[in-house]
Scaffold this active site. Structure first.
Site, short mmCIF file in Angstrom:
data_model
loop_
_atom_site.label_atom_id
_atom_site.label_comp_id
_atom_site.label_asym_id
_atom_site.label_seq_id
_atom_site.Cartn_x
_atom_site.Cartn_y
_atom_site.Cartn_z
N LYS A 54 0.82 -0.76 -0.04
CA LYS A 54 0.30 0.31 0.03
C LYS A 54 1.03 1.36 0.12
O LYS A 54 0.78 2.11 -0.79
CB LYS A 54 -1.43 0.12 0.52
N GLN A 98 -4.42 -0.86 9.92
CA GLN A 98 -4.45 -2.99 9.11
C GLN A 98 -5.02 -3.91 10.45
O GLN A 98 -5.47 -3.76 11.04
CB GLN A 98 -3.04 -3.05 9.31
N ASP A 121 -10.85 2.87 3.67
CA ASP A 121 -11.18 1.60 3.32
C ASP A 121 -12.70 1.03 3.21
O ASP A 121 -13.37 0.55 3.11
CB ASP A 121 -10.82 0.19 5.43
#
Length: 296
Positions: A54, A98, A121
Site C-alpha cells: 500500500k 491494518q 477502507d
C-alpha cells in the site's frame, strides 16, 4: 470454451496512472498532497507485507503516507486515543487501520472510532449504511475494485444472477450490496452464501457471475459452475509446495485450471483482484483529500 483472463494487474496499473495525474493536477491547483496515515498494531508478517504494498502504491501515485506502529499489548483506550489524534489532525486525509487486530481488541470498536470522513477502507458503519442506501460513500476497496474490472472489460451485471460466496464485512457483504442496488451499477439478482449454506452447488451452478471470497483453497470446482459464467476469485491462500523455493504457492478459492475451460471470464491468483484493492485505496484517499464524499 477458453476463458478470457481478467488482468487486474494491468487495470490497476492504468488506474493508478490516472490517479497520479489527478493528484498532480490537484497539487498544481495549489492544494496539499493527499496524506494517508496507516496504523499497524503488532508485527503480523502478512499485515506488514500488505502495508508495504500500500505504501509503495502511495509513492507511485504521489500520495504521502506514514505508518505508525503500536505494540500488540496496546490497550483499547490507548489505541482509541491515538486514532482520535489522527481524526483531529487536518493534515491527515485518510486513516487505515491494518486488520486483523490482536484478539483483545475489537475491530468493530476500532473501525467505529475512525472519523467516517477519513475511513478510506469503507468499513465504518456510516459508510456501509450509505452504501446500502446507494448514497455517495467510501466503498470497500475490494468490491469497488471488482466493479472497476466489470467496467473495464464491459462485463454486464444488470439482470444477471450474481452469487457471492463469503459474507465478511470486508468483501462478501458489501459486494452483495453493490451488486443488488437498483439505482447503481449493479442491478443484479444477488444470492449470498456462507459456511452455513446447504448444498452450495445448487446456488453456484446457476450463477452468471460468481464472486468467491471464502478463504478456502480450491473450494469451487468446474462441476459447480455453469458454462460461460464470469468467475471472480478474491481468495489468496498459501498452499504448501516443496517445488517452490518459498515452500509454498499462492492459490485462490477457485480451481483455476479446471475453470479456465468453462468460464467466459476469470481472474487469476495472484494478479487478479488483489492489485485492484490497493488501487481503490489510492482512489479513496484522493477522494478524501478532495472532500468529494463529505464536503465541508
Amino acid at each position: 470454451m477458453s476463458a478470457k483472463l481478467i488482468d487486474g494487474k494491468k487495470v490497476a496499473s492504468e488506474l493508478k496512472e490516472q490517479i497520479r495525474e489527478d493528484v498532480d493536477n490537484w497539487v498544481k491547483a495549489g492544494n496539499r498532497r493527499p496524506f494517508l496515515k496507516v496504523l499497524q498494531v503488532g508485527n503480523d508478517p502478512a499485515s506488514s507485507t500488505y502495508i508495504r504494498a500500500k505504501t509503495r502504491s502511495c509513492k507511485e501515485v504521489g500520495i504521502e503516507t506514514d505508518t505508525t506502529h503500536l505494540p500488540d499489548t496496546v490497550s483499547a483506550k490507548e489505541l482509541k486515543s491515538v486514532i482520535q489524534g489522527f481524526n483531529d489532525d487536518d493534515s491527515i486525509d485518510g486513516i487505515l487501520v491494518q486488520l486483523p487486530l490482536p484478539s483483545h481488541l475489537s475491530s468493530h470498536a476500532v473501525i467505529e472510532s475512525i472519523d467516517h470522513r477519513k475511513d478510506v477502507d469503507g468499513f465504518h458503519p456510516m459508510n456501509v449504511g450509505r452504501l446500502t442506501l446507494d448514497q455517495p460513500t467510501f466503498k470497500s476497496c475490494t468490491p469497488a475494485g471488482i466493479f472497476e474490472l466489470f467496467k473495464y472489460y464491459s462485463i454486464p451485471t444488470k439482470g444477471k444472477h450474481a452469487v457471492v460466496i463469503g459474507a465478511s464485512n470486508i468483501v462478501g457483504t458489501p459486494m452483495s450490496i453493490m451488486l443488488s442496488r437498483e439505482n447503481s451499477a449493479g442491478k443484479a439478482t444477488t444470492t449470498i452464501c456462507h459456511k452455513f449454506t446447504k448444498d452450495i452447488t445448487q446456488h453456484t451452478i446457476s450463477a452468471d457471475i460468481l464472486v468467491v471470497a471464502a478463504g478456502q483453497p480450491n473450494l469451487i470446482k468446474a462441476e459447480m459452475v455453469k458454462e460461460g459464467a464470469v468467475v471472480i476469485d478474491v481468495g489468496i491462500n498459501r498452499v504448501a509446495d516443496e517445488t517452490n523455493d518459498r515452500g509454498y504457492k499462492l492459490t485462490g478459492d477457485c480451481d483455476f485450471e479446471s475453470l479456465k475451460d468453462k468460464a467466459s471470464w476469470i481472474t487469476p491468483v495472484p494478479g487478479g483482484v488483489g492489485p485492484m484493492t490497493v488501487a481503490m485505496l489510492m482512489k479513496n484517499t484522493l477522494l478524501a483529500a478532495k472532500k468529494s464524499i463529505y464536503p465541508d
